[in-house]
Design a protein around this motif. Structure first.
Motif, short mmCIF file in Angstrom:
data_model
loop_
_atom_site.label_atom_id
_atom_site.label_comp_id
_atom_site.label_asym_id
_atom_site.label_seq_id
_atom_site.Cartn_x
_atom_site.Cartn_y
_atom_site.Cartn_z
N ILE A 180 13.28 -10.38 -6.26
CA ILE A 180 12.03 -10.32 -5.50
C ILE A 180 11.45 -8.92 -5.54
CG2 ILE A 180 11.02 -10.54 -3.19
CD1 ILE A 180 13.04 -12.76 -2.63
N LEU A 181 12.30 -7.93 -5.34
CA LEU A 181 11.82 -6.55 -5.32
C LEU A 181 11.27 -6.13 -6.67
CD1 LEU A 181 14.70 -4.88 -3.25
CD2 LEU A 181 12.42 -5.50 -2.45
N ARG A 182 11.97 -6.46 -7.73
CA ARG A 182 11.51 -6.06 -9.07
C ARG A 182 10.22 -6.78 -9.44
NH1 ARG A 182 16.78 -5.68 -12.96
NH2 ARG A 182 15.35 -4.37 -14.16
N PHE A 183 10.06 -8.01 -9.00
CA PHE A 183 8.82 -8.74 -9.28
C PHE A 183 7.64 -8.11 -8.54
CE2 PHE A 183 5.78 -12.07 -8.05
CZ PHE A 183 5.35 -12.47 -9.30
N GLU A 184 7.83 -7.76 -7.28
CA GLU A 184 6.75 -7.17 -6.51
C GLU A 184 6.36 -5.81 -7.08
OE1 GLU A 184 5.06 -8.73 -4.33
OE2 GLU A 184 6.37 -10.49 -4.29
N LEU A 185 7.34 -5.03 -7.53
CA LEU A 185 7.02 -3.74 -8.14
C LEU A 185 6.25 -3.92 -9.45
CD1 LEU A 185 10.27 -1.63 -7.62
CD2 LEU A 185 8.16 -1.61 -6.28
N ALA A 186 6.61 -4.92 -10.22
CA ALA A 186 5.90 -5.18 -11.48
C ALA A 186 4.46 -5.58 -11.23
CB ALA A 186 6.64 -6.26 -12.28
N GLN A 187 4.21 -6.29 -10.14
CA GLN A 187 2.85 -6.68 -9.82
C GLN A 187 2.01 -5.47 -9.41
OE1 GLN A 187 1.51 -9.83 -10.17
NE2 GLN A 187 3.49 -10.22 -11.14
N PHE A 188 2.65 -4.46 -8.84
CA PHE A 188 1.91 -3.26 -8.43
C PHE A 188 1.69 -2.31 -9.60
CE2 PHE A 188 1.80 1.08 -6.72
CZ PHE A 188 0.76 0.97 -5.83
N ASN A 189 2.75 -2.04 -10.36
CA ASN A 189 2.64 -1.11 -11.49
C ASN A 189 3.77 -1.42 -12.46
OD1 ASN A 189 2.39 1.05 -13.28
ND2 ASN A 189 1.87 2.51 -11.67
N GLU A 190 3.43 -1.70 -13.69
CA GLU A 190 4.44 -2.06 -14.69
C GLU A 190 5.28 -0.86 -15.12
OE1 GLU A 190 2.43 -3.89 -17.92
OE2 GLU A 190 1.90 -5.71 -16.80
N SER A 191 4.82 0.35 -14.83
CA SER A 191 5.58 1.53 -15.25
C SER A 191 6.87 1.72 -14.45
CB SER A 191 4.72 2.78 -15.10
OG SER A 191 4.39 3.02 -13.75
N PHE A 192 7.04 0.98 -13.34
CA PHE A 192 8.26 1.11 -12.57
C PHE A 192 9.49 0.69 -13.37
CE2 PHE A 192 5.65 0.64 -8.51
CZ PHE A 192 5.71 1.99 -8.25
N GLN A 247 0.81 -1.21 0.00
CA GLN A 247 0.00 0.00 0.00
C GLN A 247 0.85 1.26 0.00
OE1 GLN A 247 0.18 -2.21 2.43
NE2 GLN A 247 0.15 -1.27 4.47
N PHE A 248 2.13 1.16 0.39
CA PHE A 248 2.97 2.34 0.43
C PHE A 248 3.67 2.60 -0.91
CE2 PHE A 248 3.04 0.83 4.91
CZ PHE A 248 2.29 1.87 5.43
N LEU A 249 3.57 1.69 -1.85
CA LEU A 249 4.26 1.88 -3.12
C LEU A 249 3.63 2.96 -3.98
CD1 LEU A 249 5.22 -1.75 -4.19
CD2 LEU A 249 6.65 0.02 -3.17
N LYS A 250 2.46 3.46 -3.59
CA LYS A 250 1.86 4.56 -4.35
C LYS A 250 2.73 5.80 -4.31
CE LYS A 250 -0.98 5.94 -0.38
NZ LYS A 250 -0.79 4.74 0.45
N HIS A 251 3.58 5.91 -3.27
CA HIS A 251 4.46 7.08 -3.18
C HIS A 251 5.56 7.04 -4.23
CE1 HIS A 251 2.41 8.18 0.41
NE2 HIS A 251 2.81 7.13 1.08
N THR A 252 5.92 5.89 -4.72
CA THR A 252 7.02 5.77 -5.67
C THR A 252 6.57 5.89 -7.12
OG1 THR A 252 6.82 3.35 -5.76
CG2 THR A 252 8.25 4.29 -4.07
N GLU A 253 5.27 6.00 -7.36
CA GLU A 253 4.79 6.05 -8.74
C GLU A 253 5.26 7.31 -9.46
OE1 GLU A 253 0.66 3.48 -8.80
OE2 GLU A 253 0.55 5.57 -8.18
N ARG A 254 5.53 8.37 -8.73
CA ARG A 254 5.96 9.62 -9.35
C ARG A 254 7.36 10.02 -8.94
NH1 ARG A 254 0.41 13.22 -8.78
NH2 ARG A 254 -0.96 11.70 -9.76
N CYS A 255 8.10 9.11 -8.35
CA CYS A 255 9.48 9.41 -7.99
C CYS A 255 10.34 9.50 -9.25
CB CYS A 255 10.04 8.33 -7.06
SG CYS A 255 9.37 8.38 -5.39
#
Length: 377
Positions: free
Chosen positions: A302-314, A274-282
């Motif tokens: 692991i980190l890159r996979f979890e980010l991809a599941q949240f938002n592919e734009s990372f 739920q806190f990864l919304k802050h990184t969408e515009r970093c």
């Protein structure tokens, strides 16, 4: 002899002009160097985090009531109606401001001021001032149904959260050819009463992402005056923390320390994502990896996979791997293997002792200069 001296003087001036031009060009091309804050670090151990989500009730100001009045003069007792109109109620407005960093100062109930009622002698009531609430740049406002109604992504953008009510008309407004002495007036209209979910979606230029106990909080303490909790057990960071990195050209970069991710965080394991919304515009993402552990490149996967599941734009953002804890055993042996297995730049540091932290800050500034204009869309 005179001409020789004059020639030498011209040559000296020419060389000085060349040196000055070169120095100006070098100054314009250089990257700002990080500097230490002039303010001393607080001696207390108070942990300050920020509120990134709030449910608020917004009520616009009510309009002032109209007035029923009849003018009486010494020479004319029936001079006619002179009741004035009421003033309009004030709006409640959200304004994006770079001087606000969180929602801690935002009250849960925000009410606008009411307009002043009308008086006799055709005196209209005063309109109420609008109540402007400052919110951080990057704030998203959702209505009660969860629909995004505004995105305050730029400095100075405003959103009228609740409109104030209109002022009521006095009895002088209702004078007609047929009705010369009306004894009616209007009540002031009530302002809007709405509920919103205010969410800060952009809090920092650079986000620190890593597994629990990777050293993110220690790194944030090393580069800023932030005071996140540091302890030798997982999930010491339960809420995001923000720190400011200062440079000698007066530029400041906001760095966010986010709670640690674990495997299957996208399935709400651990603290979830739920806190990864802050990184969408970093502007950039820093993966903080503990290179003293066996196979540290697995942690990055692991980190890159979890980010991809949240938002592919990372995957399109600038990313840097921070190889932390170089002061521990096995870190020097794992570093070459880590470099060979990943396709991202690696900056080895020791956040605890400050080793190579300056190089990391210079790397952050270079990425910030190249991507700060593209971080908010």
């Amino acid at each position: 002899m005179f001409f020789l001296i004059r020639f030498k003087g011209c040559l000296t001036n020419y060389r000085l002009q060349i040196n000055t031009t070169q120095r100006i060009a070098q100054f314009c091309q250089r990257i700002g160097q990080p500097v230490r804050s002039k303010k001393p670090t607080s001696a207390g151990n108070a942990v300050q985090n920020f509120a990134d989500l709030k449910h608020v009730r917004v009520v616009g100001g009510s309009g002032g009531n109209g007035c029923i009045s009849f003018l009486q003069l010494w020479c004319n007792e029936n001079a006619g109606p002179d009741g004035g109109d009421g003033g309009n109620g004030g709006h409640v407005i959200f304004e994006a401001s770079s001087h606000v960093r969180d929602l801690n100062q935002m009250p849960t109930v925000i009410a606008g001021d009411s307009g002043v009622k009308g008086t006799n002698k055709d005196c209209n009531g005063k309109n109420a001032q609008h109540k402007v609430v400052k919110v951080p740049v990057g704030t998203v406002v959702k209505n009660a149904e969860g629909k995004v109604v505004c995105d305050l992504c730029k400095e100075g953008l405003m959103f009228i959260a609740a409109r104030g009510g209109a002022g009521g008309k006095g009895n002088s407004f209702f004078v007609t050819d047929v009705e010369q002495a009306p004894k009616i007036c209007e009540y002031g209209a009530e302002g809007e009463n709405l509920q919103y979910t205010v969410e800060v979606k952009s809090i920092a230029h650079v986000g620190l992402i890593g597994l629990p106990n990777a050293g993110k909080s220690t790194l944030l303490r090393a580069i800023s005056r932030a005071r996140p909790k540091v302890a030798p057990y997982p999930f010491t960071t339960l809420k995001p923390h923000l720190g400011m990195v200062q440079y000698d050209d007066y530029e400041q970069i906001a760095v966010a320390d986010l709670p640690g991710l674990v495997r299957d965080s996208h399935k709400n394991r651990g603290l979830g994502i739920q806190f990864l919304k802050h990184t969408e515009r970093c502007a950039a993402l820093l993966y903080v990896i503990d290179v003293s552990l066996p196979e540290p490149w697995r942690h990055l996967e692991i980190l890159r996979f979890e980010l991809a599941q949240f938002n592919e734009s990372f995957a399109r953002k600038p990313q840097v791997v921070v190889a932390n804890k170089m002061d521990l055993a096995d870190a020097e042996e794992n570093l070459p293997e880590l470099r060979s297995r990943i396709d991202l730049p690696v900056v080895p540091i020791s956040a605890k002792f400050g080793t190579n932290v300056r190089k990391l800050l210079e790397k952050m500034r270079a990425i910030y200069d190249d991507n700060v204009g593209q971080s908010v869309e």
